[in-house]
Design an enzyme around this catalytic site. Sequence first.
Site, PDB file in Angstrom:
ATOM      1  N   CYS A 146      18.274 -17.504 -16.191  1.00 59.14           N
ATOM      2  CA  CYS A 146      18.940 -18.701 -16.685  1.00 59.14           C
ATOM      3  C   CYS A 146      18.283 -19.043 -18.025  1.00 59.14           C
ATOM      4  CB  CYS A 146      18.749 -19.850 -15.693  1.00 59.14           C
ATOM      5  SG  CYS A 146      19.219 -21.423 -16.423  1.00 59.14           S
ATOM      6  N   CYS A 162      16.882 -26.824 -16.974  1.00 63.16           N
ATOM      7  CA  CYS A 162      17.092 -26.304 -15.620  1.00 63.16           C
ATOM      8  C   CYS A 162      15.925 -26.766 -14.731  1.00 63.16           C
ATOM      9  CB  CYS A 162      17.159 -24.780 -15.704  1.00 63.16           C
ATOM     10  SG  CYS A 162      17.421 -23.983 -14.120  1.00 63.16           S
ATOM     11  N   CYS A 166      21.498 -25.158 -12.431  1.00 59.87           N
ATOM     12  CA  CYS A 166      21.940 -26.030 -13.527  1.00 59.87           C
ATOM     13  C   CYS A 166      23.314 -25.641 -14.075  1.00 59.87           C
ATOM     14  CB  CYS A 166      20.906 -26.021 -14.655  1.00 59.87           C
ATOM     15  SG  CYS A 166      20.892 -24.467 -15.568  1.00 59.87           S
ATOM     16  N   CYS A 198      24.002 -20.267 -13.289  1.00 60.02           N
ATOM     17  CA  CYS A 198      22.739 -20.635 -12.645  1.00 60.02           C
ATOM     18  C   CYS A 198      23.031 -21.545 -11.449  1.00 60.02           C
ATOM     19  CB  CYS A 198      21.826 -21.351 -13.637  1.00 60.02           C
ATOM     20  SG  CYS A 198      20.327 -21.974 -12.854  1.00 60.02           S
ATOM     21  N   PHE A 211       2.283   1.924  -3.340  1.00 56.76           N
ATOM     22  CA  PHE A 211       1.193   2.388  -4.208  1.00 56.76           C
ATOM     23  C   PHE A 211       0.929   3.871  -3.961  1.00 56.76           C
ATOM     24  CE2 PHE A 211      -3.142   3.294  -5.379  1.00 56.76           C
ATOM     25  CZ  PHE A 211      -3.299   2.613  -6.570  1.00 56.76           C
ATOM     26  N   ASP A 212       0.810   4.230  -2.688  1.00 56.57           N
ATOM     27  CA  ASP A 212       0.496   5.630  -2.383  1.00 56.57           C
ATOM     28  C   ASP A 212       1.614   6.579  -2.805  1.00 56.57           C
ATOM     29  OD1 ASP A 212      -2.060   5.269  -1.440  1.00 56.57           O
ATOM     30  OD2 ASP A 212      -1.382   4.735   0.556  1.00 56.57           O
ATOM     31  N   ASP A 252       0.844  -1.202   0.000  1.00 56.41           N
ATOM     32  CA  ASP A 252       0.000   0.000   0.000  1.00 56.41           C
ATOM     33  C   ASP A 252       0.875   1.246   0.000  1.00 56.41           C
ATOM     34  OD1 ASP A 252      -2.031  -1.730   0.169  1.00 56.41           O
ATOM     35  OD2 ASP A 252      -2.750  -1.107   2.144  1.00 56.41           O
ATOM     36  N   LYS A 264      -2.267   5.653   7.950  1.00 63.67           N
ATOM     37  CA  LYS A 264      -1.875   4.247   7.804  1.00 63.67           C
ATOM     38  C   LYS A 264      -0.712   3.934   8.745  1.00 63.67           C
ATOM     39  CE  LYS A 264      -2.886   2.014   4.365  1.00 63.67           C
ATOM     40  NZ  LYS A 264      -3.538   1.573   3.192  1.00 63.67           N
ATOM     41  N   ARG A 278     -17.787  -2.622  -3.455  1.00 61.39           N
ATOM     42  CA  ARG A 278     -17.527  -1.275  -3.937  1.00 61.39           C
ATOM     43  C   ARG A 278     -17.534  -1.220  -5.463  1.00 61.39           C
ATOM     44  NH1 ARG A 278     -12.530   2.549  -2.332  1.00 61.39           N
ATOM     45  NH2 ARG A 278     -11.276   1.005  -3.397  1.00 61.39           N
ATOM     46  N   TYR A 321     -20.532   3.474   8.737  1.00 59.70           N
ATOM     47  CA  TYR A 321     -21.063   4.642   8.035  1.00 59.70           C
ATOM     48  C   TYR A 321     -22.535   4.413   7.729  1.00 59.70           C
ATOM     49  CZ  TYR A 321     -20.706   8.493   4.560  1.00 59.70           C
ATOM     50  OH  TYR A 321     -20.831   9.659   3.864  1.00 59.70           O
ATOM     51  N   LYS A 344      -9.097   1.376  11.211  1.00 59.70           N
ATOM     52  CA  LYS A 344      -9.264   1.116   9.784  1.00 59.70           C
ATOM     53  C   LYS A 344      -9.113  -0.392   9.604  1.00 59.70           C
ATOM     54  CE  LYS A 344      -7.815   2.766   5.262  1.00 59.70           C
ATOM     55  NZ  LYS A 344      -7.769   1.494   4.582  1.00 59.70           N
ATOM     56  N   GLU A 381     -16.934  -2.902   6.614  1.00 63.44           N
ATOM     57  CA  GLU A 381     -15.833  -3.690   6.084  1.00 63.44           C
ATOM     58  C   GLU A 381     -16.098  -5.166   6.364  1.00 63.44           C
ATOM     59  OE1 GLU A 381     -13.818  -1.695   4.632  1.00 63.44           O
ATOM     60  OE2 GLU A 381     -11.839  -2.631   4.442  1.00 63.44           O
ATOM     61  N   GLU A 394     -11.482   6.072  14.443  1.00 57.36           N
ATOM     62  CA  GLU A 394     -11.926   4.672  14.314  1.00 57.36           C
ATOM     63  C   GLU A 394     -10.770   3.822  13.835  1.00 57.36           C
ATOM     64  OE1 GLU A 394     -15.136   4.560  11.493  1.00 57.36           O
ATOM     65  OE2 GLU A 394     -16.130   6.267  12.450  1.00 57.36           O
ATOM     66  N   ASP A 454      -8.920  -3.915   7.828  1.00 59.13           N
ATOM     67  CA  ASP A 454      -8.310  -4.268   6.552  1.00 59.13           C
ATOM     68  C   ASP A 454      -9.064  -5.420   5.898  1.00 59.13           C
ATOM     69  OD1 ASP A 454      -6.613  -4.144   4.462  1.00 59.13           O
ATOM     70  OD2 ASP A 454      -4.908  -5.065   5.471  1.00 59.13           O
TER      71      ASP A 454
HETATM   72  S1  IVH Z   1     -14.961   5.414   6.035  1.00 58.58           S
HETATM   73  C1  IVH Z   1     -16.508   8.039   2.669  1.00 58.58           C
HETATM   74  N1  IVH Z   1     -14.150   3.986   8.085  1.00 58.58           N
HETATM   75  O1  IVH Z   1     -10.902   1.927   4.023  1.00 58.58           O
HETATM   76  C2  IVH Z   1     -15.827   7.310   3.763  1.00 58.58           C
HETATM   77  N2  IVH Z   1     -13.487   3.293   5.915  1.00 58.58           N
HETATM   78  O2  IVH Z   1      -9.162   3.376   2.115  1.00 58.58           O
HETATM   79  C3  IVH Z   1     -15.808   5.882   3.559  1.00 58.58           C
HETATM   80  N3  IVH Z   1     -12.176   1.234   5.895  1.00 58.58           N
HETATM   81  O3  IVH Z   1     -13.052   2.009   1.282  1.00 58.58           O
HETATM   82  C4  IVH Z   1     -14.862   5.102   4.324  1.00 58.58           C
HETATM   83  N4  IVH Z   1     -12.185   0.874   8.063  1.00 58.58           N
HETATM   84  O4  IVH Z   1     -13.175  -0.023   2.838  1.00 58.58           O
HETATM   85  C5  IVH Z   1     -14.124   4.134   6.746  1.00 58.58           C
HETATM   86  N5  IVH Z   1     -13.558   2.803  10.002  1.00 58.58           N
HETATM   87  C6  IVH Z   1     -13.534   2.938   8.665  1.00 58.58           C
HETATM   88  C7  IVH Z   1     -12.869   2.025   7.837  1.00 58.58           C
HETATM   89  C8  IVH Z   1     -12.859   2.247   6.447  1.00 58.58           C
HETATM   90  C9  IVH Z   1     -11.783   0.428   6.885  1.00 58.58           C
HETATM   91  C10 IVH Z   1     -11.865   1.018   4.456  1.00 58.58           C
HETATM   92  C11 IVH Z   1     -13.032   1.189   3.529  1.00 58.58           C
HETATM   93  C12 IVH Z   1     -12.622   2.251   2.559  1.00 58.58           C
HETATM   94  C13 IVH Z   1     -11.137   2.203   2.677  1.00 58.58           C
HETATM   95  C14 IVH Z   1     -10.515   3.500   2.268  1.00 58.58           C
END
Ligand code: IVH
Length: 721
Positions: A474, A480, A459, A456, A42-43, A39, A350, A169, A264, A148, A211, A146, A150
Amino acid sequence: MDLFSQIEDPERDEIFALRKELEQANYQYYVLNTPTMSDYDFDQKLRRLQDLEALHPDMFDANSPTQHVGSDLINEDNVAEQHTTQQREADNVQSTNNAKHITRSPKGFAQVAHKYPMLSLSNTYSQEEVEEWLEKLPEGVEIVCELKFDGLSISLWYENGILTKALTRGDGTKGDNVIENIRTISSIPQSIPIANSQYPIAKNFLELRGEVLLSWEAFERLNKEREAAEEPLFANPRNAASGTLKLQDPNEVARRGLDCYLYYMLGENLPANTHYDRLQIAKQWGFPISDAVKVCHSLEEVMDYIHYWDTERKNLPVATDGIVLKVNDLATQEELGYTAKSPRWAIAYKFPAEKQLTRLNAITYQVGRTGVVTPVANLEPVQLSGTTVQRATLHNEDFIRQLDIREGDMVWVEKGGEIIPKVIGREAPLSGSLEDGASAYSLEVKGEEYTFPTNCPECGANLVRIEGEAAWRCPNESGCPPQIKGKMEHFVSRKAMNIDGLGSETIDLLYSQGLLKNIADIYALTQEDIAKQERLGEKSAQNMLAGIEASKQVPWARVLFALGIRMVGETTAKKITRRFPSIDQLQWATVEQLTAIEDVGEQIAKNIIAYFNDLGNLEIINRLREAGVQMQSIEEEQTPQSDILQGKSIVVSGVFSLHSRDEYKAIIEANGGKNVGSVSKKTSFILAGENMGPEKRKKAESLGVEIITEEAFLAILKGEK
Ligand code: IVH
């Protein structure tokens, strides 16, 4: 900008390259569930792309990964685990409401438009970034912190208080309806006790988002089972949950034990003015809301929350990868609004991937199926995210040289989203004293300067490094051992020849016994050969031979893919066989003819030609042909035009391995039969693949309708039955 500078500008090239790389990473993550990029990486790349796009506004593209969320929707080429029971749900939905929004994904889930787009969150990785975000908010706002979780997001629809849909999604605007699988999660209420509630919420529609995940325990149990069955392992609980949610057999989903947290609430006329209060109300209604949700009033409180959970999360039964911060007051949320991808009123922080410092005892090498030689760090065992790590990838020669890594060094190891841990850095050599926190290790004399082997390790062949590639390879493809075994593993794999009962361990065993030297030897195996192996016995021998026999029906496109010609993937193979419906034609194809096919570039064309120039390969092809393996398209050879099925009403159900469901339907029609959707007294028989819907099976059994396998069906067509 003139044409010349467009071609020359390296930043433009970088934009294109990053877009491609990020799309591919999204696809690996959301669709295939086998992430190839952490991740964090990626970011970083996404940010770089955002910066570059800002510098080149003329290159704006609404399809750029900076403008949309990753999609978990599946297209025909990547249908992974197919089953059918969900088809009924899809049919139901289609015939009742919302029909114009619904299309069918190839997996049989109904795709439904989201009422509100399903966005993502922007990620931050440091205290400073969190602080910056807080500073932009109106003064004194309350922040809800909150965990997050996974897993993967889900949107639950309650219509008139009853759970009616559960959408993934998808691409953010439409998702797959996986309601039957969601119903297996016992903590999700099937209805809301609105009548008893003190809140006058809109009775007709309420949406809860959350989630879906698998606990560590369920994930480990599942991977153990997969290991025993020689199936590929899931890299982490998120991928396992995602693969599970997309299964079409709810019984299997139920067995795996998904879980869920909701975070949510959406809809009209909702209760309360703050996000926190809504979550508490949802909790009273019986929804699974985490106890870790907390309202904070200052940066300090937010930071305390982050620090507390960075440690404490290791004791949770489920995986978390960060903290989500949300503005509590709903009116303020509305004022702050959204960007194309995410709300401005929320961000994710994160957690840094867990890393550990340990000693690099030795560098060894692993040769992969395609001959790529990867340096492997053999480490002093170290605990990392709950497991003991002893080996990690060192990526390639350049990585080792750039960081000047040598045997005996102290190195940092990280376990990102991928299954294989990686070395991410080396502790700087110390000139100073132990007082700065230096360990005794790092004062040791530096080991020998690193050199990549020239031969190698498996082999002995001279390694080659293709210009522009970081990897050494190789070239001894046919001599091989790991390449030979890898080729065979690929050949028998599910998307290729799909030979049951011949997994990697068995290939290893039969290879070491000299019974399998190449893919053609598979068809020369006898009951005796197999049964005399201690580990295998009569029953496995029978299964394996049945699997080998069935593979002779696998269509030409998949045979071509199975041959393992470099860069000829599943989709490319299909396109090539459309142009070259038999191997005899393909064998003589020129570069020009090949590159005229969509997706076939010069390198692929050269690989194909080189493959057919190799006498060893030609011999293998001849032996495969003699064994009865399909070397031409069924349409060409035997589009079975007949009236053998005249007057027969046939139901096709389940997942097949020799032809797709659509191919079978076409075959039925071409032979005078009629395809029907549901089982009745008039049904002649059911052509059933794996995981046929249990309802259909029940009905067939009660009506005494015959259920036949695809092998039996093909035998009927050939007049053998
Ligand atoms: S709120 C518009 N709360 O993280 C706001 N997301 O990277 C919607 N996720 O797509 C997301 N825990 O799948 C929210 N406590 C939490 C979360 C959470 C995990 C995930 C969710 C979201 C992704 C975003």
